[in-house]
Enzyme design. Structure first.
Site, PDB file in Angstrom:
ATOM      1  N   GLN A  74       0.967  -1.495   0.098  1.00  0.00           N
ATOM      2  CA  GLN A  74      -0.136   0.395  -0.111  1.00  0.00           C
ATOM      3  C   GLN A  74       1.391   1.377  -0.258  1.00  0.00           C
ATOM      4  OE1 GLN A  74      -2.812  -1.213   3.091  1.00  0.00           O
ATOM      5  NE2 GLN A  74      -4.194  -0.804   2.043  1.00  0.00           N
ATOM      6  N   SER A  75       0.467   2.643  -0.130  1.00  0.00           N
ATOM      7  CA  SER A  75       1.428   3.851  -0.717  1.00  0.00           C
ATOM      8  C   SER A  75       1.491   4.152   0.379  1.00  0.00           C
ATOM      9  CB  SER A  75       1.018   4.392  -1.835  1.00  0.00           C
ATOM     10  OG  SER A  75       0.429   3.821  -2.800  1.00  0.00           O
ATOM     11  N   THR A  76       1.222   4.174   1.172  1.00  0.00           N
ATOM     12  CA  THR A  76       1.276   5.348   2.172  1.00  0.00           C
ATOM     13  C   THR A  76       0.854   4.480   3.487  1.00  0.00           C
ATOM     14  OG1 THR A  76      -0.853   6.523   2.318  1.00  0.00           O
ATOM     15  CG2 THR A  76       0.765   7.309   1.249  1.00  0.00           C
ATOM     16  N   GLN A 127      -2.927   4.522   4.278  1.00  0.00           N
ATOM     17  CA  GLN A 127      -3.501   3.357   3.610  1.00  0.00           C
ATOM     18  C   GLN A 127      -3.354   2.951   4.635  1.00  0.00           C
ATOM     19  OE1 GLN A 127      -2.332   3.443  -0.017  1.00  0.00           O
ATOM     20  NE2 GLN A 127      -3.003   5.505  -0.935  1.00  0.00           N
ATOM     21  N   GLY A 174       3.473   0.881   3.109  1.00  0.00           N
ATOM     22  CA  GLY A 174       4.135   2.444   2.679  1.00  0.00           C
ATOM     23  C   GLY A 174       4.950   2.896   2.066  1.00  0.00           C
TER      24      GLY A 174
END
Length: 738
Positions: free
Chosen positions: A19-21, A24, A60
């Site tokens: 997941q990107s961050t 999230q 992340g």
């Protein structure tokens, strides 16, 4: 299922989770659960549960590149080694959002016969149709990232254009209930920020502001990470520079002040943030909120900081430094237009200015060089001549400014004390609220309370020290004296307590630049100066220079001429004493001695005084020789000189008197006076005038007089004839009129 073969099942199944961050990861839990459930799908496809590898170390991390994604890089490496039978991801965008990374994985999977599966199906990159579908999905994933980013950035720019986008605020500002920006109500924070701008206005250097705050043991407020909370820390150059360069403190709403640059280093692409020029900011709205300074002052501060940058090698300029070259950063070559470089020579560090930049850059001949002592003297004379009418008011304003600065320092110290007292009171309440038997907590709270009380004591001492340094105010009489008598601005400039940096700051406030052109081909070398003043006024001056081979440490011509005159009658030791009494010095600044006088005579071919001959008629002798010859004391001879009884010569103040010893003078000094000659008082009474008039007549030779140097009746004896009474009628009449 038809694409899965036994050779695939003999290798491992990799489930990639990303997941990107971190936000999230924390909030989008459903998507995270769906990705972990892919392990069950791998088991359903025929893989043993022990052969399923979950790669989730990239949580992340953004998929726009492989930088920092160790899990994806390890996955690609294992695929290349033929250890992976199938790669499972909930969608293609989880694996990569850049086609360069995505197609690298596809090529390796095609070579090693590795399958790729997502929520829509199972694909073999070695098959044309499957490769086409996977390539299209990768392209759409990359395009989706661009669309999302453009959509978010467009909304941010639109809102920022109206000044409504909520940005992190620096220390000294906060948002109110309506979301508007306001100056923090904490007086200590506002005072600390205002002090930085006030000190920079005076010192014109961020580093000097830092040193002054450190000397005063001040602290500055700083925002915590993410803009949360406020802490007080020791002043640093970075903190002060951020305060001076942040347009928010000038009431400006600014967005897009930085740009992202990509650099290739060691085979990897790195990003860095660079400040953009003010003209390239996306949004700049002056007067958006209340500021600590005006926008005009902010722009002037940026120009001052830019001028303080260390100049390129061979160029002048930069911040005012400690060197003795007063025109550092102001002097420019009149031939090529470049700034001239500052250098020092000799043990006394005499400044000189050279234009060598062209030689350093292009190997050309050096333009010119000139000593700084004479040029600086001419420029200073012009500066103080221009400042003479404003010196009085400048002095009074400086005294008022010093008083205002003292009140500001006292106010800041009192705010520091108040803040320390607030923290100490909070620590006391926490300690009082603790259970007495809970010593584990009570000891910690007690230690913190003691530290806060120590800070209060330190702040109290600081207030007392600042209050004790209060400058003495001027009385009305002193102010009136300053207005009428004037102020010695040149004396303050030359005082030992004034630093070279402060002298340069004064010159930079008045002068824009000094253009110098040296002409050494003429019989008398000169330097033509073009002084450009603040405001655009220009004055021109011509400064004579030393000829080649000469030097500036020469005895002045007046002293040489005086030595030439004294050497006719006085020895070297006596000449040195005379020059010392007059405060004269050699060219090197040393006091004169007999040895130095002899060296000066030898250099300028001045003959020494001849041997004094025996006194005879008409010979010039010293007072001591005249007193011995006449049989009186030296004090008596001095008195005769004052009264005019005898005359003498003195070449220069401080030189010995020379008395011309003649037979006529010897006859005027005797043991017994002739009959009928009267003492001074009796002569004045007989003639009906005052004693001083009689002495004047004796001095002019109108009355004959002798001096008796023996017995109790020694003194002047005046010859008064009966027919001389009429000589003084005019004198008496003039005295009565006076």
């Amino acid at each position: 299922m038809s694409k899965i073969e036994r050779r695939h099942l003999q290798r491992k199944a990799y489930v990639y989770v990303r997941q990107s961050t971190m936000a999230q990861v924390e909030h989008n839990t459903e998507s995270l659960e769906r990705q972990y459930e892919l392990t069950e799908r791998a088991v359903a496809l025929g893989w043993n549960a022990r052969e399923v590898v979950v790669v989730d170390c990239d949580l992340g991390r953004s998929g726009k590149s492989t930088d920092g994604r160790d899990g994806f890089q390890g996955l690609v490496a294992d695929v290349g080694l033929g250890r992976v039978g199938i790669v499972l991801g909930i969608e293609v965008s989880r694996l990569a959002r850049r086609n360069a990374d995505w197609y690298q994985l596809l090529d390796l999977c095609a070579l090693t016969d590795t399958l790729i599966a997502d929520s829509d199906g199972i694909y073999h990159p070695g098959l044309h149709n499957d490769r086409l579908v996977l390539g299209l999905k990768g392209t759409m994933s990359e395009a989706e990232l661009h669309v999302l980013r453009a959509r978010l950035r467009g909304g941010s720019l639109h809102k920022a254009g109206k000044g409504q986008l909520r940005l992190p605020l620096p220390a000294g500002y906060e948002y109110d209930e309506q979301g508007s920006v306001r100056i923090t109500p904490d007086e200590a924070v506002a005072d600390a920020i205002g002090t930085v701008f006030a000190y920079f206005e005076t010192l014109a250097s961020a580093r000097q502001v830092m040193l002054r705050l450190l000397d005063e043991q001040r602290t500055l407020p700083r925002r915590g990470t993410g803009g949360r909370g406020l802490r007080w820390a020791q002043p640093s150059y970075k903190a002060i520079h951020e305060i001076l360069t942040n347009p928010c403190y000038a009431g400006v709403y600014a967005y897009g002040r930085k740009r992202t640059e990509h650099l290739v280093k060691d085979g990897q692409v790195h990003e860095r943030q660079r400040r953009a020029p003010r003209e390239d900011w996306h949004v700049c709205i002056p007067d958006h909120h209340a500021g600590y300074i005006s926008f005009e002052r902010y722009l002037a501060n940026q120009e001052r900081l830019r001028a303080n940058w260390r100049p390129p090698r061979g160029e002048g300029g930069g911040a005012a430094r400690e060197g003795r070259a007063l025109l550092q950063g102001l002097i420019r070559c009149g031939r090529c237009g470049r700034r001239m470089q500052v250098g020092y020579s000799g043990k006394t560090l005499v400044p000189n200015y050279s234009c060598v930049r062209g030689n350093q850059l292009y190997g050309t001949e050096r333009c010119q060089s000139v000593g700084g002592r004479r040029i600086e003297q001419v420029v200073l004379d012009q500066v103080f001549e221009a400042l003479r009418p404003a010196a009085i008011q400048a002095t009074l304003r400086a005294l008022e400014h010093a008083n205002d600065e003292h009140h500001a320092r006292v106010r800041s110290a009192e705010l520091e004390l108040e803040r320390a007292q607030i923290h100490a009171e909070r620590a006391r309440r926490q300690f009082d609220g603790c259970e007495p038997e809970n010593r584990l907590v009570a000891r910690t709270l007690e230690r913190e309370w003691e530290q806060r009380l120590t800070a209060v004591s330190r702040a109290e001492r600081g207030v007392a020290e600042v209050a004790a340094r209060r400058p003495d105010p001027l009385t009305d009489e002193e102010i009136a004296w300053c207005r009428h008598a004037g102020a010695d601005l040149r004396g303050v400039f030359d005082a030992s307590t004034t630093s070279d940096r402060e002298r340069k700051q004064l010159l930079r406030a008045i002068l824009t630049e000094v253009v110098v052109t040296v002409d050494r081909d003429s019989a008398q070398p000169v330097a033509d100066l073009r002084v450009v003043w603040e405001g655009g006024a220009v004055t021109e001056h011509s400064v004579p220079l030393q000829r080649t081979g000469s030097h500036t440490r020469c005895t002045d011509q007046d002293t040489i001429a005086l030595v030439r005159q004294l050497a006719k009658r006085h020895p070297d030791k006596q000449i040195a004493a005379i020059l010392a009494r007059q405060g004269r010095r050699t060219g090197a600044g040393n006091p004169f001695t007999a040895h130095r006088v002899a060296g000066l005579r030898a250099h300028h071919k001045i003959p020494a005084a001849p041997v004094r001959p025996t006194a005879h008629d008409g010979t010039m002798v010293t007072i001591a020789s005249a007193a011995s010859e006449l049989g009186v004391s030296a004090a008596t001879v001095h008195r005769w000189l004052r009264e005019g009884f005898i005359s003498g010569e003195q070449i220069t103040p401080g030189a010995p008197w020379q008395i011309r010893l003649t037979d006529e003078l010897r006859d005027r000094v005797c043991e017994h006076a002739p009959d009928g000659w009267l003492p001074l008082a009796d002569a004045a009474a007989a003639l009906g005038v005052v004693r001083q008039t009689v002495l004047h007549k004796v001095q002019r030779g109108e009355l004959a007089a002798v001096y008796v140097h023996r017995g109790k009746r020694k003194g002047l004896r005046i010859q008064v004839k009966p027919d001389q009474a009429g000589l003084f009628e005019n004198d008496v009449r003039e005295e009565k009129q006076c």
